[in-house]
Design a protein around this motif. Structure first.
Motif, PDB file in Angstrom:
ATOM      1  N   THR A 125       0.903  -1.152   0.493  1.00  0.00           N
ATOM      2  CA  THR A 125       0.197   0.041   0.061  1.00  0.00           C
ATOM      3  C   THR A 125       0.143   1.257  -0.109  1.00  0.00           C
ATOM      4  O   THR A 125       0.451   2.121  -0.826  1.00  0.00           O
ATOM      5  CB  THR A 125      -0.772   0.179   1.357  1.00  0.00           C
ATOM      6  N   LYS A 126       1.799   1.121   0.643  1.00  0.00           N
ATOM      7  CA  LYS A 126       3.079   2.313   0.622  1.00  0.00           C
ATOM      8  C   LYS A 126       3.326   2.796  -0.491  1.00  0.00           C
ATOM      9  O   LYS A 126       3.352   3.929  -1.411  1.00  0.00           O
ATOM     10  CB  LYS A 126       3.728   2.020   1.330  1.00  0.00           C
ATOM     11  N   LEU A 127       3.844   1.451  -1.335  1.00  0.00           N
ATOM     12  CA  LEU A 127       4.366   1.661  -2.974  1.00  0.00           C
ATOM     13  C   LEU A 127       3.087   2.409  -3.698  1.00  0.00           C
ATOM     14  O   LEU A 127       3.776   3.286  -4.411  1.00  0.00           O
ATOM     15  CB  LEU A 127       4.946   0.503  -3.670  1.00  0.00           C
ATOM     16  N   ALA A 128       1.799   1.342  -3.767  1.00  0.00           N
ATOM     17  CA  ALA A 128       0.982   2.080  -4.534  1.00  0.00           C
ATOM     18  C   ALA A 128       0.732   3.931  -3.694  1.00  0.00           C
ATOM     19  O   ALA A 128       0.860   4.560  -5.577  1.00  0.00           O
ATOM     20  CB  ALA A 128      -0.179   1.060  -4.143  1.00  0.00           C
ATOM     21  N   GLY A 129       0.814   3.993  -2.480  1.00  0.00           N
ATOM     22  CA  GLY A 129       0.795   5.659  -2.517  1.00  0.00           C
ATOM     23  C   GLY A 129       1.773   6.405  -3.237  1.00  0.00           C
ATOM     24  O   GLY A 129       1.394   7.529  -4.150  1.00  0.00           O
ATOM     25  N   GLU A 130       2.816   5.955  -2.827  1.00  0.00           N
ATOM     26  CA  GLU A 130       4.254   6.621  -3.821  1.00  0.00           C
ATOM     27  C   GLU A 130       3.971   6.575  -5.549  1.00  0.00           C
ATOM     28  O   GLU A 130       4.321   7.769  -5.880  1.00  0.00           O
ATOM     29  CB  GLU A 130       5.358   5.418  -3.695  1.00  0.00           C
ATOM     30  N   GLN A 131       3.497   5.716  -6.192  1.00  0.00           N
ATOM     31  CA  GLN A 131       3.136   5.748  -7.863  1.00  0.00           C
ATOM     32  C   GLN A 131       2.430   6.143  -7.845  1.00  0.00           C
ATOM     33  O   GLN A 131       2.406   7.442  -9.248  1.00  0.00           O
ATOM     34  CB  GLN A 131       3.268   4.494  -8.270  1.00  0.00           C
ATOM     35  N   ALA A 132       1.405   6.440  -6.617  1.00  0.00           N
ATOM     36  CA  ALA A 132      -0.177   8.229  -7.353  1.00  0.00           C
ATOM     37  C   ALA A 132       0.738   8.865  -7.016  1.00  0.00           C
ATOM     38  O   ALA A 132      -0.115   9.565  -7.999  1.00  0.00           O
ATOM     39  CB  ALA A 132      -1.316   7.744  -5.947  1.00  0.00           C
ATOM     40  N   VAL A 133       1.440   9.228  -5.898  1.00  0.00           N
ATOM     41  CA  VAL A 133       1.892  10.285  -5.920  1.00  0.00           C
ATOM     42  C   VAL A 133       2.618  11.142  -7.366  1.00  0.00           C
ATOM     43  O   VAL A 133       2.826  11.579  -7.642  1.00  0.00           O
ATOM     44  CB  VAL A 133       2.868  10.683  -4.563  1.00  0.00           C
ATOM     45  N   ALA A 134       3.565  10.279  -7.593  1.00  0.00           N
ATOM     46  CA  ALA A 134       4.096  10.267  -8.873  1.00  0.00           C
ATOM     47  C   ALA A 134       3.030  10.670  -9.787  1.00  0.00           C
ATOM     48  O   ALA A 134       3.823  11.856 -10.973  1.00  0.00           O
ATOM     49  CB  ALA A 134       5.521   9.105  -8.862  1.00  0.00           C
ATOM     50  N   GLN A 135       2.665  10.743 -10.200  1.00  0.00           N
ATOM     51  CA  GLN A 135       1.817  11.118 -11.402  1.00  0.00           C
ATOM     52  C   GLN A 135       0.406  11.638 -11.326  1.00  0.00           C
ATOM     53  O   GLN A 135      -0.447  11.434 -12.028  1.00  0.00           O
ATOM     54  CB  GLN A 135       0.722   9.076 -11.560  1.00  0.00           C
ATOM     55  N   ALA A 136       0.437  12.350  -9.736  1.00  0.00           N
ATOM     56  CA  ALA A 136      -0.502  13.088  -9.915  1.00  0.00           C
ATOM     57  C   ALA A 136      -0.656  14.211 -11.147  1.00  0.00           C
ATOM     58  O   ALA A 136      -1.690  15.176 -11.189  1.00  0.00           O
ATOM     59  CB  ALA A 136      -0.937  13.814  -8.362  1.00  0.00           C
ATOM     60  N   GLY A 137       1.024  14.666 -11.212  1.00  0.00           N
ATOM     61  CA  GLY A 137       0.466  15.867 -11.932  1.00  0.00           C
ATOM     62  C   GLY A 137       1.752  17.004 -11.160  1.00  0.00           C
ATOM     63  O   GLY A 137       1.792  18.209 -11.822  1.00  0.00           O
ATOM     64  N   GLY A 138       1.804  16.875 -10.558  1.00  0.00           N
ATOM     65  CA  GLY A 138       2.150  18.705  -9.577  1.00  0.00           C
ATOM     66  C   GLY A 138       3.888  18.041  -9.262  1.00  0.00           C
ATOM     67  O   GLY A 138       4.312  17.134  -9.581  1.00  0.00           O
ATOM     68  N   GLN A 139       4.782  18.595  -8.403  1.00  0.00           N
ATOM     69  CA  GLN A 139       5.941  18.848  -7.464  1.00  0.00           C
ATOM     70  C   GLN A 139       5.058  18.111  -6.541  1.00  0.00           C
ATOM     71  O   GLN A 139       5.074  18.537  -5.943  1.00  0.00           O
ATOM     72  CB  GLN A 139       6.581  20.089  -7.706  1.00  0.00           C
ATOM     73  N   TRP A 140       5.904  16.626  -6.729  1.00  0.00           N
ATOM     74  CA  TRP A 140       5.766  15.882  -5.136  1.00  0.00           C
ATOM     75  C   TRP A 140       7.838  15.280  -4.918  1.00  0.00           C
ATOM     76  O   TRP A 140       8.838  16.009  -6.053  1.00  0.00           O
ATOM     77  CB  TRP A 140       5.147  14.887  -5.866  1.00  0.00           C
ATOM     78  N   ALA A 141       7.691  14.716  -3.722  1.00  0.00           N
ATOM     79  CA  ALA A 141       8.822  13.844  -3.151  1.00  0.00           C
ATOM     80  C   ALA A 141       8.476  13.501  -2.644  1.00  0.00           C
ATOM     81  O   ALA A 141       7.771  13.675  -1.791  1.00  0.00           O
ATOM     82  CB  ALA A 141       9.967  15.407  -2.894  1.00  0.00           C
ATOM     83  N   VAL A 142       8.694  11.631  -2.891  1.00  0.00           N
ATOM     84  CA  VAL A 142       8.683  11.152  -1.937  1.00  0.00           C
ATOM     85  C   VAL A 142      10.071  10.849  -1.322  1.00  0.00           C
ATOM     86  O   VAL A 142      10.927  10.783  -1.599  1.00  0.00           O
ATOM     87  CB  VAL A 142       8.362   9.931  -2.521  1.00  0.00           C
TER      88      VAL A 142
END
Length: 285
Positions: A125-142
């Motif tokens: 579930t943490k990996l799925a969260g990372e992937q969704a954050v990266a795909q959201a289209g904004g400026q992000w950092a994990v």
């Protein structure tokens, strides 16, 4: 307008963020239910902050094996909704993740682009969260971290202090290797990354951040006993002698060179962090 909005209030990293960034707005369960992703997004849109850090998570590793839906909502769907809301506002989003996204094989330190392979529901579930954050289209950092400890909440240090005061001998797993990480240093690193992202829209991505030097849980326990002046003997055991519902990665070594290169953030010496935590616990009732 809010400057910094933080999801999480009672967790180890959130409590350290509150000490370092007292002017930030912190949302606990009453302010944003992480099992309701749209409520999390709505909270961001309503606050219109300048940046968001998600320091909240479903961290009950063993319970996640049977409570998978709640773990997925909190660890994957909620961060996805947060990241989309931040993208809509054009603000940085920093999300804290875990070494449990890896399968723990081998003995090499894992870089950010190493193949993932979570062993259980928590890591998945943490990996799925990372992937969704990266795909959201904004400026992000994990920021993936490991073996978090502090003077707050339930963690390995506090457990060892309690057991070490009660017993003469403790059996501790010695074949899981990783970097214990002070929550205070995670909070500081998250704030450094957030500020850098605000200053440069090109900054962001996945980063590893863990304490040094790498050790085993048994090695960590011995240092706790030594610094705390407790005489409990630590006996090494393999993970197979301490079965848990969710498998733990044997190799949690993280290559942290990228965060040093991009933000000047060095791996903290967890032994110094432990000394600070023990000092803080002396002042606690």
């Amino acid at each position: 307008m809010t400057g910094l909005l933080v999801f999480g209030r009672t967790g180890q990293v959130a409590q350290e963020l509150a000490l370092l960034a007292p002017d930030a707005v912190f949302l606990g369960r009453e302010g944003a239910d992480l099992t309701d992703p749209q409520a999390c997004a709505a909270a961001i849109i309503a606050a219109r902050p300048q940046a968001v850090i998600n320091a909240a998570a479903y961290t009950a590793v063993d319970r996640a094996e049977t409570d998978t839906e709640a773990a997925r909502l909190v660890n994957a769907d909620a961060p996805a909704a947060m990241a989309r809301a931040c993208a809509e506002l054009g603000i940085p989003f920093v999300h804290i993740s875990t070494d449990y996204v890896f399968d723990g094989s081998g003995e090499e330190a894992r870089a950010e682009d190493a193949p993932t392979g979570p062993l259980g529901a928590y890591g998945a579930t943490k990996l799925a969260g990372e992937q969704a954050v990266a795909q959201a289209g904004g400026q992000w950092a994990v920021m993936r971290t490991s073996w978090v400890f502090s003077a707050h909440g339930a963690n390995f240090v506090r457990t060892m202090l309690r057991l070490g005061a009660e017993r003469d001998r403790l059996t501790v797993v010695a074949d899981q290797i990783g970097g214990p990480t002070p929550a205070a240093d995670i909070a500081s690193a998250a704030l450094t990354i957030t500020a850098a992202m605000q200053g440069d829209p090109a900054k962001g991505g996945r980063y590893h951040f863990a304490g040094a030097p790498d050790t085993s849980w048994a090695g960590f326990a011995r240092e706790i006993m030594a610094q705390a002046g407790l005489g409990a003997e630590i006996a090494d055991i393999p993970s197979s002698d301490y079965p848990t519902p969710a498998a733990r990665p044997l190799n949690s070594r993280l290559d942290c060179s990228r965060i040093a290169q991009d933000f000047g953030i060095a791996r903290p010496d967890w032994r110094a962090g432990l000394a600070r935590v023990l000092d803080q616990l002396k002042d606690k009732p």
